[in-house]
Design a protein around this motif. Structure first.
Motif, PDB file in Angstrom:
ATOM      1  N   UNK A  34       0.701  -1.130  -0.171  1.00  0.00           N
ATOM      2  CA  UNK A  34      -0.111  -0.009  -0.078  1.00  0.00           C
ATOM      3  C   UNK A  34       0.966   1.157   0.180  1.00  0.00           C
ATOM      4  N   UNK A  35       1.811   1.324   0.520  1.00  0.00           N
ATOM      5  CA  UNK A  35       2.993   2.426   0.685  1.00  0.00           C
ATOM      6  C   UNK A  35       3.221   2.598  -1.022  1.00  0.00           C
ATOM      7  N   UNK A  36       3.689   1.666  -1.496  1.00  0.00           N
ATOM      8  CA  UNK A  36       4.283   1.737  -2.872  1.00  0.00           C
ATOM      9  C   UNK A  36       3.149   2.163  -3.882  1.00  0.00           C
ATOM     10  N   UNK A  37       1.990   1.427  -3.643  1.00  0.00           N
ATOM     11  CA  UNK A  37       0.777   2.040  -4.573  1.00  0.00           C
ATOM     12  C   UNK A  37       0.641   3.432  -4.334  1.00  0.00           C
ATOM     13  N   UNK A  38       0.711   3.963  -3.206  1.00  0.00           N
ATOM     14  CA  UNK A  38       0.354   5.135  -2.861  1.00  0.00           C
ATOM     15  C   UNK A  38       1.465   6.315  -3.222  1.00  0.00           C
ATOM     16  N   UNK A  39       2.834   5.936  -3.031  1.00  0.00           N
ATOM     17  CA  UNK A  39       3.755   6.978  -3.448  1.00  0.00           C
ATOM     18  C   UNK A  39       3.855   6.770  -5.032  1.00  0.00           C
ATOM     19  N   UNK A  40       3.980   5.469  -5.553  1.00  0.00           N
ATOM     20  CA  UNK A  40       4.204   5.542  -7.045  1.00  0.00           C
ATOM     21  C   UNK A  40       3.028   6.193  -7.846  1.00  0.00           C
ATOM     22  N   UNK A  41       1.748   5.980  -7.183  1.00  0.00           N
ATOM     23  CA  UNK A  41       0.686   6.395  -7.649  1.00  0.00           C
ATOM     24  C   UNK A  41       0.672   7.797  -8.104  1.00  0.00           C
ATOM     25  N   UNK A  42       1.200   8.586  -7.132  1.00  0.00           N
ATOM     26  CA  UNK A  42       1.579  10.043  -7.425  1.00  0.00           C
ATOM     27  C   UNK A  42       2.605  10.372  -8.292  1.00  0.00           C
ATOM     28  N   UNK A  43       3.785   9.560  -7.795  1.00  0.00           N
ATOM     29  CA  UNK A  43       5.144  10.206  -8.276  1.00  0.00           C
ATOM     30  C   UNK A  43       5.119   9.883  -9.922  1.00  0.00           C
ATOM     31  N   UNK A 217      -4.569   5.135   0.225  1.00  0.00           N
ATOM     32  CA  UNK A 217      -3.700   3.931   0.256  1.00  0.00           C
ATOM     33  C   UNK A 217      -2.524   4.008   1.393  1.00  0.00           C
ATOM     34  N   UNK A 218      -1.938   5.275   1.149  1.00  0.00           N
ATOM     35  CA  UNK A 218      -0.791   5.547   2.275  1.00  0.00           C
ATOM     36  C   UNK A 218      -1.238   5.399   3.704  1.00  0.00           C
ATOM     37  N   UNK A 219      -2.579   6.085   4.027  1.00  0.00           N
ATOM     38  CA  UNK A 219      -3.219   6.035   5.200  1.00  0.00           C
ATOM     39  C   UNK A 219      -3.447   4.693   5.794  1.00  0.00           C
ATOM     40  N   UNK A 220      -3.947   3.695   4.646  1.00  0.00           N
ATOM     41  CA  UNK A 220      -4.393   2.332   4.930  1.00  0.00           C
ATOM     42  C   UNK A 220      -2.974   1.619   5.282  1.00  0.00           C
ATOM     43  N   UNK A 221      -1.953   1.918   4.614  1.00  0.00           N
ATOM     44  CA  UNK A 221      -0.490   1.630   5.042  1.00  0.00           C
ATOM     45  C   UNK A 221       0.015   1.544   6.285  1.00  0.00           C
ATOM     46  N   UNK A 222      -0.089   2.921   6.714  1.00  0.00           N
ATOM     47  CA  UNK A 222      -0.042   3.360   8.132  1.00  0.00           C
ATOM     48  C   UNK A 222      -0.760   2.383   9.068  1.00  0.00           C
ATOM     49  N   UNK A 223      -1.999   2.206   8.939  1.00  0.00           N
ATOM     50  CA  UNK A 223      -2.903   1.470   9.682  1.00  0.00           C
ATOM     51  C   UNK A 223      -2.217  -0.219   9.638  1.00  0.00           C
ATOM     52  N   UNK A 224      -1.916  -0.685   8.499  1.00  0.00           N
ATOM     53  CA  UNK A 224      -1.619  -2.090   8.681  1.00  0.00           C
ATOM     54  C   UNK A 224      -0.206  -2.080   9.487  1.00  0.00           C
ATOM     55  N   UNK A 225       0.621  -1.391   9.186  1.00  0.00           N
ATOM     56  CA  UNK A 225       2.170  -1.176   9.750  1.00  0.00           C
ATOM     57  C   UNK A 225       1.841  -1.377  11.343  1.00  0.00           C
ATOM     58  N   UNK A 226       0.934  -0.458  11.627  1.00  0.00           N
ATOM     59  CA  UNK A 226       0.933  -0.411  13.210  1.00  0.00           C
ATOM     60  C   UNK A 226       0.015  -1.647  13.717  1.00  0.00           C
ATOM     61  N   UNK A 227      -0.822  -2.091  13.029  1.00  0.00           N
ATOM     62  CA  UNK A 227      -1.411  -3.186  13.591  1.00  0.00           C
ATOM     63  C   UNK A 227      -0.544  -4.189  14.108  1.00  0.00           C
ATOM     64  N   UNK A 228       0.508  -4.592  13.361  1.00  0.00           N
ATOM     65  CA  UNK A 228       1.581  -5.581  13.603  1.00  0.00           C
ATOM     66  C   UNK A 228       2.554  -5.316  14.817  1.00  0.00           C
ATOM     67  N   UNK A 229       2.392  -3.981  15.425  1.00  0.00           N
ATOM     68  CA  UNK A 229       3.227  -3.752  16.369  1.00  0.00           C
ATOM     69  C   UNK A 229       3.724  -4.586  17.437  1.00  0.00           C
ATOM     70  N   UNK A 230       2.916  -5.358  17.960  1.00  0.00           N
ATOM     71  CA  UNK A 230       3.134  -6.093  18.990  1.00  0.00           C
ATOM     72  C   UNK A 230       3.722  -7.573  18.824  1.00  0.00           C
TER      73      UNK A 230
END
Length: 590
Positions: A34-43, A217-230
């Motif tokens: 999702x991070x790549x989809x967000x960043x590449x989608x804009x750049x 998509x980038x916001x969703x990427x943040x959510x997925x990342x912190x979901x696995x924190x523990x």
């Protein structure tokens, strides 16, 4: 004494780490996707956005994109340093992923809010209104957030994923290798989706919607990342290897007037201490950069601790430290050749977009047009298709003749990629000459603010893009593997940063080259090579200039390759794997 106790505690706690391996990959790879989809989608479509929505000229937009790409890559050096020294990979990735979201949100707002971009030119206007200072400042604020995000994400994401596997077990080692494969697959997948679906929405439906999707998509990427924190293995910051580099150089300068023994194989006067807690491979003394060996000369003023370490590392360094710095210095000439190499590929992401805009982009004589920025998807396709073939068929076949694990050496692989880049630029020049001729003699339409649209199908741009993909598969992927294997183990974050710094300098050099040729040829009798309307210029000449530079660069690279000494090889060509096995035995015994 306290330091030794602290290190002992850390060593004792290390085996208690709960390596979950593939169980946490849905979070990490999901975040990456999702991070790549967000960043590449804009750049990926940024050039078109700057020229059509912000009314910037082609040259200005190209330079902005090149400078942005360069700054984002160069910032990884600072990001890697802060990560290794202070914050660790988990915190760095979390902060920088959120910073990237803010950057994409700001850019989305420039399209959504009408007052944040200049009025549309329309097809009938010959003069467009430039963006105001406030509008450009807000846009550049978004770029700034994206640079902050890239500074931490690019050098840390691969290493953080690898941290989740136990490097001392066979399953962990296989998991690390598979993770790298999944990472590049994810990156390619994200680019293909962005260059097709998201770019199509931006170009044909709405810029506000097309830039809003990447932000979401980038916001969703943040959510997925912190979901696995523990569940993550969070390796704490352990200090930057840059300190060791500075120490060796500093001590070598201090002891520059001392003489080394004539017998170069003797270590009698050289400090040969190796820390039992080091994860680095044991390195033999090499004859290159002998002036650095003076940093390991033991003088009467130097004192040694009871455990064998130097009392003052700013006055005495071990030969192991010296050899680790030599690894870095040996790579630098190769790294320099990579800077000029990538200039050829930069054009396939910038100038090619303008070529596509003034070509016939219709598919099979239908009304459907492929967005100009989407053509670079063919580079991704050739890369994706060729890598499995190379890994499963080509390498095993060549290995039968050469006896090498990779079929050919990493430097040979990179050299092949550089040669293909020369062919890529030659084809680019030939195709552009043909496109320009057909645009002048047989135009089929008019592109606003550009010029006549050539009757040449934009499909003729595909061969050079396929060559760019093949070149990437050999040289760019080869560079990543080369840096990863040739740097000491504790410098691998720095290795990732160095790779992106090379891309940064390539972007800067490309921008400088474009500006020089644009201003120089504007005063010539034949006219500007790079005007707003490509049909009035000679972009093909510009491509031939880059071709000549790539030929010179290939010669320089071949000279460096003959001089280069692989890490862990002795004078008889002992392979790196033998040294790594010794290191693994030492780690397992700690």
């Amino acid at each position: 004494m306290e330091k030794n106790n602290k290190e002992s505690v850390e060593i004792n706690e290390a085996p208690k780490l709960n390596y979950r391996g593939w169980k946490v990959m849905p979070y990490i790879i999901g975040n990456e996707t999702f991070e790549k989809l967000g960043a590449v989608g804009t750049l990926s479509n940024l050039l078109v956005y700057l020229t059509t929505v912000f009314n910037l000229s082609s040259i200005t937009a190209t330079n902005i994109v090149n400078i942005f790409n360069g700054s984002a890559s160069l910032a990884t050096l600072l990001g890697a340093f802060l990560c290794d020294t202070y914050f660790g990979r988990y915190k760095t990735l979390g902060f920088c992923t959120f910073a990237s979201f803010l950057g994409l949100l700001v850019i989305h707002l420039t399209a959504w809010i009408k007052s944040m971009h200049p009025p549309s030119c329309g097809n009938e206007r010959t003069t467009c209104i430039d963006p105001t200072t406030g509008q450009m400042s807000f846009l550049l604020l978004g770029f700034g957030f994206l640079i902050v995000g890239a500074a931490g994400i690019r050098p840390c994401n691969l290493a953080f994923g690898a941290d989740q596997f136990n490097p001392n077990t066979e399953s962990g080692k296989k998991g690390i290798n598979s993770f790298f494969n999944w990472y590049f697959f994810t990156y390619t997948f994200a680019q293909m989706v962005s260059l097709s679906l998201i770019v199509y929405i931006q170009s044909n439906v709405s810029w506000a919607l097309g830039l809003g999707i990447p932000a979401a998509l980038m916001l969703f990427s943040c959510v997925v990342y912190f979901m696995g924190s523990k569940y993550y293995v969070k390796v704490q910051a352990s200090g930057s290897p840059v300190t060791n580099i500075v120490q060796v150089i500093n001590v070598a300068i201090k002891k520059r007037k001392l003489n080394l023994q004539e017998d170069e194989d003797s270590l009698v006067t050289l400090f040969s201490y190796i820390s039992p807690h080091s994860i680095n491979s044991n390195l033999r003394r090499t004859p290159q950069f002998r002036f650095l060996d003076k940093a390991a000369i033991i003088t009467p003023q130097d004192s040694i601790n009871p455990d064998g370490s130097a009392s003052d590392p700013w006055n005495l360094c071990s030969i192991q430290q010296v050899e680790e710095v030599k690894c870095l210095l040996r790579v630098l000439p190769i790294w320099l050749s990579g800077i000029l190499y990538y200039v050829a590929l930069v054009q396939q992401n910038t100038m090619l977009v303008f070529q596509a805009l003034q070509s016939d982009r219709r598919v099979f004589n239908t009304n459907f047009k492929i967005p100009a920025a989407s053509y670079t998807i063919f580079t991704m396709l050739s890369l994706t298709i060729w890598l499995p073939i190379y890994d499963r068929i080509v390498v095993p076949t060549i290995r039968k003749f050469t006896g090498k694990e990779g079929g050919i050496t990493l430097l040979q692989r990179m050299g092949i990629g550089m040669f293909i880049s020369i062919l890529c630029m030659l084809v680019s020049g030939i195709v552009e000459a043909r496109r320009r001729t057909m645009a002048i003699n047989n135009p089929i339409g008019f592109e606003p603010r550009k010029g006549a649209i050539s009757s040449m199908s934009a499909m003729w741009l595909i061969p050079q893009l396929l060559l760019a993909g093949f070149s990437d598969a050999f040289c760019l992927v080869g560079q990543v593997e080369f840096y990863y294997k040739q740097f000491p183990e504790n410098m691998r974050s720095l290795a990732g940063s160095l790779f992106f710094c090379g891309l940064a300098l390539s972007s800067y050099f490309s921008s400088m080259l474009i500006s020089i040729i644009h201003h120089t040829t504007a005063k010539s009798a034949d006219g500007n090579w790079l005007p707003q309307d490509l049909n009035k210029g000679r972009l093909d000449y510009f491509y031939y200039v880059i071709t000549a530079l790539e030929v010179i660069n290939l010669g320089y690279f071949m000279w460096c390759s003959r001089w280069y000494r692989y890490k862990g090889e002795d004078d008889n060509g002992v392979e790196l794997d033998q040294v790594l096995k010794q290191s693994e035995t030492k780690i397992n015994g700690v």
